[in-house]
Enzyme design. Sequence first.
Site, PDB file in Angstrom:
ATOM      1  N   ASP A 186       1.663   5.123   1.489  1.00 31.22           N
ATOM      2  CA  ASP A 186       1.467   6.130   2.525  1.00 31.22           C
ATOM      3  C   ASP A 186       2.092   7.415   2.013  1.00 31.22           C
ATOM      4  O   ASP A 186       3.150   7.379   1.376  1.00 31.22           O
ATOM      5  CB  ASP A 186       2.171   5.706   3.821  1.00 31.22           C
ATOM      6  CG  ASP A 186       1.700   4.349   4.299  1.00 31.22           C
ATOM      7  OD1 ASP A 186       0.533   4.251   4.695  1.00 31.22           O
ATOM      8  OD2 ASP A 186       2.477   3.375   4.232  1.00 31.22           O
ATOM      9  N   ASP A 205       0.851  -1.188   0.000  1.00 31.80           N
ATOM     10  CA  ASP A 205       0.000   0.000   0.000  1.00 31.80           C
ATOM     11  C   ASP A 205       0.888   1.240   0.000  1.00 31.80           C
ATOM     12  O   ASP A 205       2.095   1.132   0.165  1.00 31.80           O
ATOM     13  CB  ASP A 205      -0.938   0.009   1.218  1.00 31.80           C
ATOM     14  CG  ASP A 205      -0.187  -0.280   2.505  1.00 31.80           C
ATOM     15  OD1 ASP A 205       0.934   0.232   2.673  1.00 31.80           O
ATOM     16  OD2 ASP A 205      -0.722  -1.014   3.347  1.00 31.80           O
ATOM     17  N   ASP A 223       9.633   4.486  12.986  1.00 34.07           N
ATOM     18  CA  ASP A 223      10.250   3.421  13.774  1.00 34.07           C
ATOM     19  C   ASP A 223      11.650   3.022  13.298  1.00 34.07           C
ATOM     20  O   ASP A 223      12.622   3.164  14.017  1.00 34.07           O
ATOM     21  CB  ASP A 223       9.311   2.200  13.880  1.00 34.07           C
ATOM     22  CG  ASP A 223       8.666   1.804  12.568  1.00 34.07           C
ATOM     23  OD1 ASP A 223       9.026   2.380  11.521  1.00 34.07           O
ATOM     24  OD2 ASP A 223       7.802   0.897  12.582  1.00 34.07           O
TER      25      ASP A 223
END
Length: 458
Positions: A79, A77, A151
Amino acid sequence: MIRKLITRAITRIRGPKGATALVTEAARIGRSSHGIDRDQLSYGGRRVCEVLQENGFEAFVVGGAVRDLLLRRDPKDYDVATNATPEQVKRCFRRARIIGRRFQIVHVVIRDEIIEVTTFRGLHDSETDEHGRVLRDNVFGSQAEDAARRDFTVNALYYNPADETILDYHHGVADLKQKTLRMIGDPAVRYREDPVRMLRAVRLAAKLGLVIDPAARRPIREMSDLIENIPAARLFDEMLKLLTSGHSLQCLKQLRDEGLHHGLLPLLDVILEQPRGEKFVKLALEATDRRVKEDKPISPGFLFATLLWHEVLAQWDKNLKRGERRIPALMAAMDQVLEKQCQKLAITRRIAGDIKEIWMLQPRFESRAGKRPFLLLDQPRYKAAYDFLLLRTASGEVEQELADWWSAFMAAEYDEQQAMLVPDKKGEGDGAKKRRRRRSNNRKGGGDGAGSPEQAPQ
Ligand code: ATP
Ligand code: MG
């Protein structure tokens, strides 16, 4: 080569709760070094950036999509990160919706794609619980701050389709080349802020063939209890991502190696320690991974039904030993197992319904007489239940002969099917009388009349 291009100035600023966060200047990596062409992006990913930029905002494809394109994989996907606020993003698109409380994001729908758009996040003023877990942080910030909040270094890469450059804030491109998953900042602090990052580390490493950097790996074992503080619904989402990553077996192995599986599927440790249970789960996960690789849909209900089945069998057995009747004993076992599991991992009601249907149909495969096989074939969830039966067979729980019979029965013409039917145990010939007897038995609490009541689970 890429290293030569990297020039950076590092500033240390104070992050939440006095933690020191690294806010760095990005290295700018050109098209000739990274090789990603804007045409490789999905239509939606590219279009969202273009529209935001046409409206005067900054916008980049960020995170997993850039990482995957660098690895020459197809992103799952897209982002997008932008300096536009969620409200401003929403105004730029016809089909856009603001979602989320903990982090506000905008879902923009372009054709049949959903693009997640987030506003650059700042480092200050996040609200935490007593364990240091971030509860809310909707403070907007600079792109550099946004990068520091992400992260892993390989996830802090920003691709601008307009000039086809990548902004690399934390040596992500170099880490990716070295197949290293490195945490941005102090791993222990980052896990405390959000324990889901421990699961993400395991999933991303397994999925991308990366090694978790020792500094990021070390604290996981002693911090694994923090998984308990993750809201059950978020844990479920993360678990589903892990199981449908195409590398579920590898992920679960690594979860066990890191001591993380206890809090997730409380029953999984028990299951995996029984040889037959382990074989069953392994076969199920292998089949799931194969389907993901073939781009076939995965049913979460089927997946969780397999993961929990051996616990249901054990509980069913206990209930039978307590003297309960066969089908009610199974139904009670299903509820007991699901209830226990949902305390940790909120399985949605719809998925729980799917799981139960698959389980409920299992004893009905034992009935090969009269109309019952035809009624079973007509069940909407028959195919899933049949696939489940095949797994039970392959793991040695059920006789191969039963699965073969059903495979042949499904493929046969009506006349052949009639010939295949097994006669009812006693009183063959008087079908009507027998059906009457069965109906009256059912009314006395024999459940759905499925399965031979005398046969206990194995
Ligand atoms: P994939 O979509 O392939 O599963 P991903 O890295 O894109 O992997 P997403 O959940 O889509 O995962 O998140 C998009 C990006 O948001 C990540 O790449 C990362 O930069 C950031 N992100 C996601 N979850 C966290 C988290 N728990 N803590 C910090 N940053 C995160
Ligand atoms: Mg993603």
